[in-house]
Design a protein around this motif. Structure first.
Motif, PDB file in Angstrom:
ATOM      1  N   GLN A  71      45.169 -31.482 -48.228  1.00  0.00           N
ATOM      2  CA  GLN A  71      46.323 -31.080 -49.042  1.00  0.00           C
ATOM      3  C   GLN A  71      46.882 -32.281 -49.796  1.00  0.00           C
ATOM      4  OE1 GLN A  71      48.669 -29.172 -45.801  1.00  0.00           O
ATOM      5  NE2 GLN A  71      49.012 -27.575 -47.332  1.00  0.00           N
ATOM      6  N   ALA A  72      47.008 -33.410 -49.108  1.00  0.00           N
ATOM      7  CA  ALA A  72      47.525 -34.622 -49.752  1.00  0.00           C
ATOM      8  C   ALA A  72      46.607 -35.056 -50.885  1.00  0.00           C
ATOM      9  CB  ALA A  72      47.682 -35.739 -48.724  1.00  0.00           C
ATOM     10  N   GLN A  73      45.302 -35.006 -50.648  1.00  0.00           N
ATOM     11  CA  GLN A  73      44.336 -35.385 -51.684  1.00  0.00           C
ATOM     12  C   GLN A  73      44.428 -34.478 -52.909  1.00  0.00           C
ATOM     13  OE1 GLN A  73      40.729 -35.612 -48.998  1.00  0.00           O
ATOM     14  NE2 GLN A  73      40.297 -37.199 -50.532  1.00  0.00           N
ATOM     15  N   SER A  74      44.742 -33.215 -52.693  1.00  0.00           N
ATOM     16  CA  SER A  74      44.826 -32.292 -53.827  1.00  0.00           C
ATOM     17  C   SER A  74      46.111 -32.488 -54.627  1.00  0.00           C
ATOM     18  CB  SER A  74      44.712 -30.839 -53.348  1.00  0.00           C
ATOM     19  OG  SER A  74      45.880 -30.439 -52.659  1.00  0.00           O
ATOM     20  N   GLN A  75      47.118 -33.089 -54.006  1.00  0.00           N
ATOM     21  CA  GLN A  75      48.398 -33.267 -54.685  1.00  0.00           C
ATOM     22  C   GLN A  75      48.565 -34.654 -55.315  1.00  0.00           C
ATOM     23  OE1 GLN A  75      51.732 -31.971 -52.403  1.00  0.00           O
ATOM     24  NE2 GLN A  75      53.225 -32.626 -53.904  1.00  0.00           N
ATOM     25  N   TRP A  76      47.958 -35.668 -54.715  1.00  0.00           N
ATOM     26  CA  TRP A  76      48.096 -37.032 -55.207  1.00  0.00           C
ATOM     27  C   TRP A  76      46.722 -37.639 -55.455  1.00  0.00           C
ATOM     28  CZ3 TRP A  76      51.186 -35.337 -51.062  1.00  0.00           C
ATOM     29  CH2 TRP A  76      52.537 -35.193 -51.372  1.00  0.00           C
ATOM     30  N   SER A  77      46.680 -38.661 -56.276  1.00  0.00           N
ATOM     31  CA  SER A  77      45.431 -39.350 -56.580  1.00  0.00           C
ATOM     32  C   SER A  77      45.206 -40.435 -55.518  1.00  0.00           C
ATOM     33  CB  SER A  77      45.521 -39.964 -57.982  1.00  0.00           C
ATOM     34  OG  SER A  77      44.332 -40.627 -58.282  1.00  0.00           O
ATOM     35  N   LEU A  78      44.352 -40.116 -54.541  1.00  0.00           N
ATOM     36  CA  LEU A  78      44.120 -41.023 -53.414  1.00  0.00           C
ATOM     37  C   LEU A  78      42.690 -41.528 -53.427  1.00  0.00           C
ATOM     38  CD1 LEU A  78      45.847 -38.919 -50.592  1.00  0.00           C
ATOM     39  CD2 LEU A  78      46.879 -40.538 -52.222  1.00  0.00           C
ATOM     40  N   LEU A  79      42.527 -42.787 -53.056  1.00  0.00           N
ATOM     41  CA  LEU A  79      41.199 -43.379 -52.967  1.00  0.00           C
ATOM     42  C   LEU A  79      40.630 -43.289 -51.553  1.00  0.00           C
ATOM     43  CD1 LEU A  79      41.933 -46.516 -55.134  1.00  0.00           C
ATOM     44  CD2 LEU A  79      40.554 -44.529 -55.784  1.00  0.00           C
ATOM     45  N   ASP A  80      41.507 -43.391 -50.550  1.00  0.00           N
ATOM     46  CA  ASP A  80      41.057 -43.297 -49.167  1.00  0.00           C
ATOM     47  C   ASP A  80      42.251 -43.075 -48.252  1.00  0.00           C
ATOM     48  OD1 ASP A  80      39.190 -43.200 -47.114  1.00  0.00           O
ATOM     49  OD2 ASP A  80      38.214 -45.058 -47.738  1.00  0.00           O
ATOM     50  N   VAL A  81      41.956 -42.549 -47.053  1.00  0.00           N
ATOM     51  CA  VAL A  81      42.985 -42.288 -46.039  1.00  0.00           C
ATOM     52  C   VAL A  81      42.416 -42.655 -44.684  1.00  0.00           C
ATOM     53  CG1 VAL A  81      44.380 -40.514 -44.882  1.00  0.00           C
ATOM     54  CG2 VAL A  81      44.024 -40.389 -47.357  1.00  0.00           C
ATOM     55  N   ASP A 108      51.958 -42.545 -55.517  1.00  0.00           N
ATOM     56  CA  ASP A 108      51.010 -41.688 -54.802  1.00  0.00           C
ATOM     57  C   ASP A 108      50.856 -42.131 -53.351  1.00  0.00           C
ATOM     58  OD1 ASP A 108      50.547 -40.088 -57.016  1.00  0.00           O
ATOM     59  OD2 ASP A 108      48.751 -41.177 -57.631  1.00  0.00           O
ATOM     60  N   ALA A 109      50.772 -43.446 -53.139  1.00  0.00           N
ATOM     61  CA  ALA A 109      50.597 -43.963 -51.779  1.00  0.00           C
ATOM     62  C   ALA A 109      51.815 -43.645 -50.910  1.00  0.00           C
ATOM     63  CB  ALA A 109      50.337 -45.467 -51.809  1.00  0.00           C
ATOM     64  N   PHE A 110      53.023 -43.895 -51.424  1.00  0.00           N
ATOM     65  CA  PHE A 110      54.249 -43.587 -50.671  1.00  0.00           C
ATOM     66  C   PHE A 110      54.353 -42.102 -50.360  1.00  0.00           C
ATOM     67  CE2 PHE A 110      56.604 -47.397 -52.627  1.00  0.00           C
ATOM     68  CZ  PHE A 110      56.571 -48.133 -51.452  1.00  0.00           C
ATOM     69  N   ASP A 111      54.235 -41.293 -51.400  1.00  0.00           N
ATOM     70  CA  ASP A 111      54.442 -39.847 -51.244  1.00  0.00           C
ATOM     71  C   ASP A 111      53.390 -39.202 -50.337  1.00  0.00           C
ATOM     72  OD1 ASP A 111      56.628 -40.122 -52.897  1.00  0.00           O
ATOM     73  OD2 ASP A 111      55.620 -39.304 -54.671  1.00  0.00           O
ATOM     74  N   ALA A 112      52.141 -39.594 -50.514  1.00  0.00           N
ATOM     75  CA  ALA A 112      51.076 -39.002 -49.705  1.00  0.00           C
ATOM     76  C   ALA A 112      51.185 -39.415 -48.243  1.00  0.00           C
ATOM     77  CB  ALA A 112      49.708 -39.381 -50.262  1.00  0.00           C
ATOM     78  N   SER A 113      51.519 -40.674 -47.978  1.00  0.00           N
ATOM     79  CA  SER A 113      51.624 -41.102 -46.581  1.00  0.00           C
ATOM     80  C   SER A 113      52.771 -40.376 -45.879  1.00  0.00           C
ATOM     81  CB  SER A 113      51.762 -42.624 -46.450  1.00  0.00           C
ATOM     82  OG  SER A 113      52.933 -43.090 -47.058  1.00  0.00           O
ATOM     83  N   ARG A 114      53.885 -40.183 -46.565  1.00  0.00           N
ATOM     84  CA  ARG A 114      54.993 -39.439 -45.954  1.00  0.00           C
ATOM     85  C   ARG A 114      54.618 -37.971 -45.762  1.00  0.00           C
ATOM     86  NH1 ARG A 114      61.405 -39.761 -46.224  1.00  0.00           N
ATOM     87  NH2 ARG A 114      61.688 -38.283 -44.519  1.00  0.00           N
TER      88      ARG A 114
END
Length: 151
Positions: A71-81, A108-114
């Motif tokens: 879900q996070a990947q679909s909402q934000w532009s992430l390279l890895d988790v 993206d990093a802040f929002d996705a991690s939260r």
């Protein structure tokens, strides 16, 4: 994307360093790493806590964690988790969870991690059984502070 459940104590900073060293495919591509490290407290609901046992539903827990990361990947532009969560017996000051998100941009990093952390707390099948200083054992009923951000 890496998701791990661990019964043993882990050092979140060593895990981050090792992961980042091995993530050669994102080297030079990220401008931000959003990191959350959760640690067990020695108190809860006004009581002193001397230990906790984290139960999970094998297979289902990992599937739900993967769904949250997806879900996070679909909402934000992430390279890895990287997501590591403890299971089994835990003591105060032990690391419970590590959420690390790599992205080109800090928003993206802040929002996705939260998002990952808050949804993990409210949706992943973990059950916490605390042992209080008095010797009493109780199940933790409230597992989240109520913040949720849906995609």
């Amino acid at each position: 994307m890496t998701i791990k459940l661990r019964a043993e104590i882990f050092d979140p900073w060593r895990e981050l360093a090792d992961f980042q060293t091995q993530a050669v495919d994102i080297a030079g591509k990220y401008g931000a790493t959003g990191i959350f490290v959760g640690t067990m407290r020695d108190f809860n609901q006004g009581d002193e806590v001397r230990g906790m046992y984290l139960e999970h539903y094998p297979g289902m827990t990992e599937k739900q964690l993967q769904h949250i990361v997806d879900q996070a990947q679909s909402q934000w532009s992430l390279l890895d988790v990287l997501l590591i969560h403890r299971i089994g017996q835990v003591s105060p000051n032990d690391t419970l969870v590590l959420v690390a998100v790599w992205s080109a941009h800090r928003g993206d990093a802040f929002d996705a991690s939260r998002f990952i952390m808050e949804n993990l707390k409210s949706q992943a099948p973990f059950w916490k059984r605390e042992t209080l200083e008095s010797g009493q054992i109780r199940w933790v009923e409230k597992n989240s502070d109520g913040y949720l951000q849906q995609p």
